[in-house]
Design an enzyme around this catalytic site. Structure first.
Site, PDB file in Angstrom:
ATOM      1  N   HIS A 132       0.816  -1.208   0.000  1.00  0.00           N
ATOM      2  CA  HIS A 132       0.000   0.000   0.000  1.00  0.00           C
ATOM      3  C   HIS A 132       0.849   1.256   0.000  1.00  0.00           C
ATOM      4  O   HIS A 132       0.427   2.295  -0.497  1.00  0.00           O
ATOM      5  CB  HIS A 132      -1.005  -0.035   1.148  1.00  0.00           C
ATOM      6  CG  HIS A 132      -2.111  -0.988   0.867  1.00  0.00           C
ATOM      7  ND1 HIS A 132      -2.091  -2.285   1.301  1.00  0.00           N
ATOM      8  CD2 HIS A 132      -3.227  -0.853   0.110  1.00  0.00           C
ATOM      9  CE1 HIS A 132      -3.167  -2.902   0.844  1.00  0.00           C
ATOM     10  NE2 HIS A 132      -3.870  -2.055   0.121  1.00  0.00           N
TER      11      HIS A 132
ATOM     12  N   GLU B 201     -10.934 -11.011  -4.225  1.00  0.00           N
ATOM     13  CA  GLU B 201      -9.502 -10.874  -3.946  1.00  0.00           C
ATOM     14  C   GLU B 201      -8.964 -12.018  -3.089  1.00  0.00           C
ATOM     15  O   GLU B 201      -7.828 -11.974  -2.633  1.00  0.00           O
ATOM     16  CB  GLU B 201      -9.188  -9.517  -3.310  1.00  0.00           C
ATOM     17  CG  GLU B 201     -10.031  -9.145  -2.132  1.00  0.00           C
ATOM     18  CD  GLU B 201      -9.741  -7.726  -1.621  1.00  0.00           C
ATOM     19  OE1 GLU B 201      -8.820  -7.048  -2.108  1.00  0.00           O
ATOM     20  OE2 GLU B 201     -10.462  -7.307  -0.697  1.00  0.00           O
TER      21      GLU B 201
ATOM     22  N   ASP C 201      -4.473  -8.451  -3.941  1.00  0.00           N
ATOM     23  CA  ASP C 201      -4.662  -9.484  -2.927  1.00  0.00           C
ATOM     24  C   ASP C 201      -4.927 -10.844  -3.552  1.00  0.00           C
ATOM     25  O   ASP C 201      -4.507 -11.859  -3.014  1.00  0.00           O
ATOM     26  CB  ASP C 201      -5.800  -9.094  -1.976  1.00  0.00           C
ATOM     27  CG  ASP C 201      -5.315  -8.073  -0.954  1.00  0.00           C
ATOM     28  OD1 ASP C 201      -4.230  -8.302  -0.387  1.00  0.00           O
ATOM     29  OD2 ASP C 201      -5.981  -7.052  -0.755  1.00  0.00           O
TER      30      ASP C 201
HETATM   31  C1  PEP Z   1      -6.498  -5.312  -4.455  1.00  0.00           C
HETATM   32  O1  PEP Z   1      -6.286  -6.092  -3.516  1.00  0.00           O
HETATM   33  O2  PEP Z   1      -6.170  -5.559  -5.632  1.00  0.00           O
HETATM   34  C2  PEP Z   1      -7.136  -4.009  -4.208  1.00  0.00           C
HETATM   35  C3  PEP Z   1      -7.507  -3.234  -5.194  1.00  0.00           C
HETATM   36  O3  PEP Z   1      -7.296  -3.628  -2.913  1.00  0.00           O
HETATM   37  P1  PEP Z   1      -6.083  -3.072  -2.004  1.00  0.00           P
HETATM   38  O4  PEP Z   1      -4.890  -2.894  -2.899  1.00  0.00           O
HETATM   39  O5  PEP Z   1      -6.533  -1.819  -1.386  1.00  0.00           O
HETATM   40  O6  PEP Z   1      -5.896  -4.167  -1.013  1.00  0.00           O
HETATM   41 MG    MG Z   2      -7.214  -5.732  -1.632  1.00  0.00          MG
END
Ligand code: PEP
Ligand code: MG
Length: 601
Positions: free
Chosen positions: A211, A452, A476
């Site tokens: 993130h 995910e 994910d």
């Molecule tokens: C993902 O997991 O691809 C997603 C878009 O959510 P995040 O990256 O916020 O976990």
């Molecule tokens: Mg995600």
């Protein structure tokens, strides 16, 4: 030409071998995590140099330092209480030791003494070291054996306090336009440094799907991660070139490099200006297939940038970023204002608000849990369903903000149908209460799930009966399918969204959605990957949600694609059983993870 073509890796390789400079230029290779090229001065964060037993602080910082100590102490008390609750029923003697630790940690004499030392102008770390050393010497010299053993416990508590303090003590007041060089950075660090005017990031570890990397891209701040020994090799105020396309850092660049990269920066600006002409044009393949390009929103500003770049709506609002910004779970009205603002700014296009995806590598500071393996733990919908007070408040705020009728609700980390069913029950309760209070909302607000986890993809047929849309979170989905932590650079070669297993789960999800005739999009990082566009179109995806800064680049690629050809490509790729095969068909370089550190002398 695409933005990716601005990569200067080859240029650096050739140049650094042929130029003879004064011997101190250093080309360091890492992983490109956020695109762009920056020339600037380094600000190096060296965590290990932080604990100096007699470290002094200026008198105007004493209050901040006292607060920092208070926060660290209460964080640790929370952690101790949680662990204590866990062990209490099973292991009485461990619980007794922990209770003693808790008493020592919150002992008023020790606490006062530490605070008095801080008031004399010492840093919190150094006050902790001084006080605990004093206590330890006292216990060590006593004749009582039990008390002597306490000395060991004291060391343990001191270490824990220091490490909590260390995590909090990054100094965010850096000179504007600095390039931050750090061992690693959290999402909170990225937000704070962005506010301080930092223009690029370099870290020694990290992964592109973390993130922190997502935020750097969202802020359009170039970043290179996985640059070994960066904090050693780069010194404060060194001149640096950061090439976030190629994953290259040039420490103390020679003049010729500065000139070359300055030229590249103007070429990029020119390229961006040319792409600007696409804002009003549709995202349509050469044979007429229309694709929706949506934007991912981490912060309010992203909506503006997305709209300016011609987004067809907001595909993902990462609402947990509001918690990170405010450093607490916001009240209903604060949330309502934020969601309504997003809905207004995007109107009439749709906005998918994802309910808090707390946990894992996102916001978790201050929350009362400390997990060994948070990615597999109490995250997203699991946390929300256990804290109905928090969840209900958020659902109410979203419902109240939905009067424009352009908001959809998106659920993260779903692995079972019952999680969706419980959420719908809770949503119905919220709707009923709003009806009773006479508060308006969109009675047909759509509800969707993030696909995910492999479990969600495998039961997509069942889920499609219960919801209105799917959004595939490839970050994910990749992490959980391949059992490779998205934040761990040691497994970053295993974390590959082009792996056939991930692609097959995507296909399965699309088939389930088509069967039920509900929309399905991709909002993970794969959606914006330069090599994935044709593949995703060919698999049947017609909605892609990406960071606002890459909308036009993506539109450019779509407008140069033939839908018929993408279908053949996807068909071919689905037959590959190795990720190597997939990458060869996509003409995508196989990952080369070797870090080249070239000393140019
Ligand atoms: C993902 O997991 O691809 C997603 C878009 O959510 P995040 O990256 O916020 O976990
Ligand atoms: Mg995600």
């Amino acid at each position: 030409m695409t933005i990716q073509d601005f990569s200067s890796a080859d240029v650096v390789e050739k140049q650094s071998k042929t130029e003879n400079g004064n011997g101190n230029q250093m080309v360091m290779k890492g992983i490109p995590s956020s695109p762009g090229i920056i020339i600037g001065k380094a600000f190096v964060i060296k965590q290990e140099s932080l604990i100096v037993p007699d470290e002094k602080i200026p008198s105007d910082q004493i209050n901040d330092e006292l607060n920092r100590f208070d926060n660290a102490q209460s964080d640790l008390v929370q952690q101790f209480l949680l662990s204590l609750n866990r062990v209490k029923s099973e292991t009485g003697n461990i619980a007794a030791i922990m209770e003693t630790n808790l008493l020592i940690l919150s002992d008023p004499v020790i606490t006062d003494s530490i605070k008095n030392t801080i008031k004399k102008g010492f840093s919190a770390e150094s006050a902790v070291v001084q006080e605990f050393e004093k206590q330890r010497n006292y216990f060590k010299n006593t004749k009582d054996e039990i008390l002597r053993e306490r000395a060991v416990e004291l060391d343990h508590i001191k270490q824990m306090l220091i490490s909590v303090l260390k995590n909090q003590c990054i100094n965010y007041s850096v000179a504007k336009n600095s390039i931050v060089v750090a061992h690693s950075l959290t999402t909170t660090d990225i937000v704070n440094f962005k506010e301080a005017g930092v223009i690029a990031f370099i870290t020694e570890i990290g992964s592109i799907a973390s993130h922190a990397s997502i935020l750097a891209r969202s802020f359009d701040i170039p970043a290179v991660i996985g640059v070994k020994n960066a904090c050693e090799a780069i010194h404060d105020s060194n001149d640096l070139i950061v090439d976030g396309f190629a994953g290259i850092v040039i420490n103390r660049p020679r003049k010729v490099f500065i000139e070359r990269y300055t030229k590249k920066i103007s070429e990029i600006e020119e390229h961006k200006r040319r792409l600007g002409a696409l804002v009003k044009m549709p995202a349509e393949t050469i044979d007429g297939k229309k694709i929706q390009i949506l934007t991912n929103v981490n912060f309010l500003d992203d909506v503006r940038t997305g709209v300016l770049n011609g987004a067809d709506g907001v595909g993902l609002v990462r609402s947990e970023n509001l918690i990170m910004e405010l450093k607490k779970i916001p009240e209903e009205d604060t949330q309502y204002n934020w969601y309504k603002e997003i809905s207004d700014r995007a109107y009439p296009t749709p906005v998918s608000i994802r309910v808090f995806d707390i946990g894992s590598d996102k916001y978790s500071e201050g929350l009362p849990f400390n997990e060994e393996n948070p990615a597999l733990g109490f995250r997203g919908i699991r946390f929300l369903l256990s804290r109905k007070d928090i969840f209900e408040t958020q659902l109410r705020a979203i419902l109240r903000a939905s009067v424009n009728k352009n908001i959809k609700i998106l659920l993260p980390m779903i692995s079972s149908l019952h999680e969706v069913e419980y959420t719908i029950e809770l949503l119905d309760i919220c709707k009923k209460k709003l009806d009773e209070e006479g508060i308006p909302y969109d009675t047909n607000i759509p509800i969707g799930v993030m696909i995910e986890t492999p479990a969600a993809a495998l039961i997509a047929d069942g889920l499609s009966e219960a919801v209105n849309f799917f959004s595939i979170g490839t970050n994910d989905l990749t992490q959980y399918t391949l059992a490779a932590d998205r934040t761990n650079e040691l497994v970053s070669d295993i974390f590959d969204s082009f792996h056939p297993a991930v692609l097959r789960l995507i296909k399965l999800t699309i088939e389930a959605a088509n069967q039920k005739n509900i929309p399905v999009g991709v909002c993970g990082e794969l959606a914006g990957h330069a090599a994935s566009t044709d593949l995703l179109l060919g698999l049947g995806i017609s909605e892609l949600s990406v960071a606002p800064s890459i909308i036009l680049e993506l539109k450019n690629r779509i407008r140069n694609s033939s839908y018929q050809k993408t279908k053949q490509l996807a068909d071919d790729i689905l037959h590959c059983s190795s990720y190597k095969g997939v990458r060869e068909r996509l003409d995508l370089a196989l990952k080369d993870l070797t870090i080249i550190e070239e000393k140019d002398n």
